[in-house]
Design a protein around this motif. Sequence first.
Motif, mmCIF file in Angstrom:
data_model
loop_
_atom_site.group_PDB
_atom_site.id
_atom_site.type_symbol
_atom_site.label_atom_id
_atom_site.label_comp_id
_atom_site.label_asym_id
_atom_site.label_seq_id
_atom_site.Cartn_x
_atom_site.Cartn_y
_atom_site.Cartn_z
ATOM 1 N N ILE A 1 48.004 42.979 40.532
ATOM 2 C CA ILE A 1 48.134 44.462 40.807
ATOM 3 C C ILE A 1 48.670 45.400 39.823
ATOM 4 O O ILE A 1 48.128 46.449 39.528
ATOM 5 C CB ILE A 1 49.261 44.560 42.157
ATOM 6 C CG1 ILE A 1 48.766 43.847 43.390
ATOM 7 C CG2 ILE A 1 49.579 46.043 42.480
ATOM 8 C CD1 ILE A 1 49.816 43.592 44.511
ATOM 9 N N TRP B 1 45.820 46.229 37.420
ATOM 10 C CA TRP B 1 45.173 47.323 37.998
ATOM 11 C C TRP B 1 45.949 48.773 37.942
ATOM 12 O O TRP B 1 45.214 49.704 37.558
ATOM 13 C CB TRP B 1 44.680 47.285 39.615
ATOM 14 C CG TRP B 1 43.964 48.342 40.350
ATOM 15 C CD1 TRP B 1 42.847 48.633 40.209
ATOM 16 C CD2 TRP B 1 44.852 49.293 41.080
ATOM 17 N NE1 TRP B 1 42.460 49.752 41.030
ATOM 18 C CE2 TRP B 1 43.705 50.241 41.337
ATOM 19 C CE3 TRP B 1 45.933 49.628 41.583
ATOM 20 C CZ2 TRP B 1 44.132 51.330 42.151
ATOM 21 C CZ3 TRP B 1 46.297 50.702 42.363
ATOM 22 C CH2 TRP B 1 45.250 51.522 42.938
ATOM 23 N N SER C 1 45.452 49.791 34.641
ATOM 24 C CA SER C 1 44.148 50.414 34.253
ATOM 25 C C SER C 1 43.961 51.908 34.786
ATOM 26 O O SER C 1 43.432 52.501 34.194
ATOM 27 C CB SER C 1 42.925 49.498 35.031
ATOM 28 O OG SER C 1 41.904 50.050 34.775
ATOM 29 N N GLU C 2 44.603 52.170 35.794
ATOM 30 C CA GLU C 2 44.512 53.412 36.437
ATOM 31 C C GLU C 2 45.575 54.343 35.459
ATOM 32 O O GLU C 2 44.773 55.507 35.453
ATOM 33 C CB GLU C 2 45.058 53.467 37.880
ATOM 34 C CG GLU C 2 44.449 52.624 39.003
ATOM 35 C CD GLU C 2 43.123 53.858 39.469
ATOM 36 O OE1 GLU C 2 43.575 54.685 39.811
ATOM 37 O OE2 GLU C 2 42.090 53.201 39.039
ATOM 38 N N ASN D 1 37.636 52.734 32.388
ATOM 39 C CA ASN D 1 38.946 53.622 32.442
ATOM 40 C C ASN D 1 38.452 55.169 32.038
ATOM 41 O O ASN D 1 39.341 55.717 31.309
ATOM 42 C CB ASN D 1 40.000 53.024 31.980
ATOM 43 C CG ASN D 1 40.143 52.714 30.701
ATOM 44 O OD1 ASN D 1 38.880 52.885 29.977
ATOM 45 N ND2 ASN D 1 40.991 52.595 29.804
ATOM 46 N N PHE E 1 38.768 39.595 41.011
ATOM 47 C CA PHE E 1 39.135 40.719 41.281
ATOM 48 C C PHE E 1 38.616 41.753 40.522
ATOM 49 O O PHE E 1 38.546 42.923 40.853
ATOM 50 C CB PHE E 1 40.636 40.338 40.665
ATOM 51 C CG PHE E 1 41.738 41.358 40.862
ATOM 52 C CD1 PHE E 1 41.936 41.737 42.329
ATOM 53 C CD2 PHE E 1 42.083 42.086 39.749
ATOM 54 C CE1 PHE E 1 43.011 42.677 42.608
ATOM 55 C CE2 PHE E 1 43.143 43.125 40.299
ATOM 56 C CZ PHE E 1 43.443 43.550 41.595
ATOM 57 N N ARG E 2 37.999 41.450 39.357
ATOM 58 C CA ARG E 2 37.157 42.702 38.571
ATOM 59 C C ARG E 2 36.147 43.130 39.477
ATOM 60 O O ARG E 2 35.882 44.323 39.638
ATOM 61 C CB ARG E 2 36.457 42.167 37.429
ATOM 62 C CG ARG E 2 37.353 41.684 36.229
ATOM 63 C CD ARG E 2 36.764 41.477 34.908
ATOM 64 N NE ARG E 2 37.451 40.797 33.958
ATOM 65 C CZ ARG E 2 37.650 39.735 33.547
ATOM 66 N NH1 ARG E 2 36.777 38.809 34.263
ATOM 67 N NH2 ARG E 2 38.128 39.033 32.777
ATOM 68 N N VAL F 1 37.672 45.269 42.325
ATOM 69 C CA VAL F 1 38.090 46.875 41.759
ATOM 70 C C VAL F 1 37.241 47.524 41.060
ATOM 71 O O VAL F 1 37.531 48.620 40.981
ATOM 72 C CB VAL F 1 39.421 46.656 41.208
ATOM 73 C CG1 VAL F 1 40.587 45.858 42.231
ATOM 74 C CG2 VAL F 1 39.370 45.829 40.003
ATOM 75 N N ARG G 1 36.770 47.339 37.888
ATOM 76 C CA ARG G 1 37.334 47.377 36.566
ATOM 77 C C ARG G 1 37.166 46.554 35.519
ATOM 78 O O ARG G 1 37.056 45.089 36.072
ATOM 79 C CB ARG G 1 38.746 47.917 36.564
ATOM 80 C CG ARG G 1 38.896 49.021 37.466
ATOM 81 C CD ARG G 1 38.688 50.353 36.705
ATOM 82 N NE ARG G 1 38.493 51.384 37.471
ATOM 83 C CZ ARG G 1 39.520 51.947 38.153
ATOM 84 N NH1 ARG G 1 40.797 51.568 38.002
ATOM 85 N NH2 ARG G 1 39.305 53.101 39.032
ATOM 86 N N LEU H 1 39.295 44.291 33.934
ATOM 87 C CA LEU H 1 40.495 44.092 33.610
ATOM 88 C C LEU H 1 40.524 42.784 32.768
ATOM 89 O O LEU H 1 39.758 41.971 33.032
ATOM 90 C CB LEU H 1 41.085 43.840 34.794
ATOM 91 C CG LEU H 1 41.161 45.093 35.749
ATOM 92 C CD1 LEU H 1 41.884 44.631 37.261
ATOM 93 C CD2 LEU H 1 41.722 46.217 35.254
#
Length: 539
Positions: free
Chosen positions: A110, A113, A116-117, A261, A434-435, A438, A440, A442
């Motif tokens: 988490i 992420w 990254s945001e 990003n 997970f990439r 979302v 992204r 990561l």
Amino acid sequence: MKQRRNLPPRIGAWFIRHTALYDDNIGIVGDFDEEFQEIARARGRLAARLWYWGHLLRSLPIFIKDIIYWRIIMIKNYLKVAMRTLRKHKGYSFINISGLAIGMAVCILILLWVQSELSFDRYHENADRIHRLILDAEVGGGSLHTAAIMAPAAPAIVQDYPEVISAARLRGPRRQSVQYQNKLFQERLVGIADNSLFRIFSFNFLAGDPQTALEAPYTVVITAAMAQKYFGFDDPLGQVLKIGGEKEYTVTGVVAEMPTNSHLRFNMLQSFVTVLNEEPQLKENWFDIRFFTYLLLAENAEPDQFESKLAALVDKHLGEQLKAMQGTLTLSLQPLTRIHLYSDLERDLSSSGNIAYLYLFSGVALFVLLIAGINFVNLSTARSSSRVQEVGMRKTLGAVRGGLVSQFLGESMLYSLLSLFLALGLVSLILPAFRSLVGRDLSLNFLDAPWLVLALLGAALLNGLLAGAYPAFYLSSFHPVRVLKGTFRTGRSNRNFRRVLVVTQFAISIALIIGTLMVYQQIRFMKTKQLGFDKEHVV
């Protein structure tokens, strides 16, 4: 007059008491004190102080060596006891370590992420000086809040305001037909921009000159993926693409792919001067609101002061028309680094994030870690009754409470570090999926982010300290006489504390489960709701 007693230096005596070994510090302090008094009576206080500090400095290496040696011995002993405990209670150790590892893994994912945001658009060299113009208008009873403004604003701002080094206009990327020889595709993210865009943003040019790439009409800059797609291993510079029908554009530059990003994304950028040649009225049309405008401010410019001057620009070019329509129009600045998380506009280049989601998911990460920590404390205190004999025996043999606290805290931190290594393994396994979830790129790249290693180690040690603090102080408080006689019983306060932890753990878990089910039901409703028509055959 009463003669003042000769006392040794307080700082020196304090240092000896806290550096000499427990069994020797009282005797050493006494010996130093007696010798100090003798020298003071015989040769004076100054000579005694010089002697005291001289011998203290000569003894300092011995004190430090003893401290380091015996600390290493104690740490080695603590690790040996911890590993024996881990092997002896395999089931308990597995539950404790795996529980913490899963909590840490979820927390790390988490937070990756969230990081990254927060990193959106910050990779540009002048990110802190780049701003976007925002338009707010009320005309004819309607209102508009958008990042799209009129084309003539950018050159007018550069001409009238020395605070602005450069300005660039950009038309939002859209779908266009692109043809090269017999290859024809419908490409997404085809935009139009001024050449000054490359002076404002730090795009990585792989081929071509960023200073002149889009200066001429009918030129285009493409990404490396587009170059590979259309030209393979041939040199893309000078190649001709037909974009939007029969218009031919010459490739003058190739840039690396945009990071995930970044709010500004494109596959191709056509020269803005082409649009001005085909629609020359845009140069003076202050009511054609469809172009995004970015400004690079000077290093000493104050954004708030510059923003207040934009009202004069609007009044100069639109004052009479707005007065006739009884409307208002305001231009304001939006920092580049706030575009992704703080935009709530009617028109934008890409879907924006929301700072509220970051707070929400950060809270979820902390709650998950808190649940894992509570689980650790509960298991440690629940198993404390099996270690009372060990504590009683160690205290009988001379162990002090501080040493026992250090031992139990060391075990807790060891479990936490083992959990961290297991969590990193779980994150490495889950990260590809997970990439995709979302969208992204990561990664756990410790070479690019050495601070991440320190942050994870610090978090693991802090978690071990906080999770093991109560069991450590609770276990070390046992009275050896009661323990060895078999009359020791856990107190009501211990049971109440564990009940509070269990209730807190279940409350947080239930809240997270309910929240997850609500989100799932909402998404399911959006996917399966009947719209009242057959959308499969509607174009």
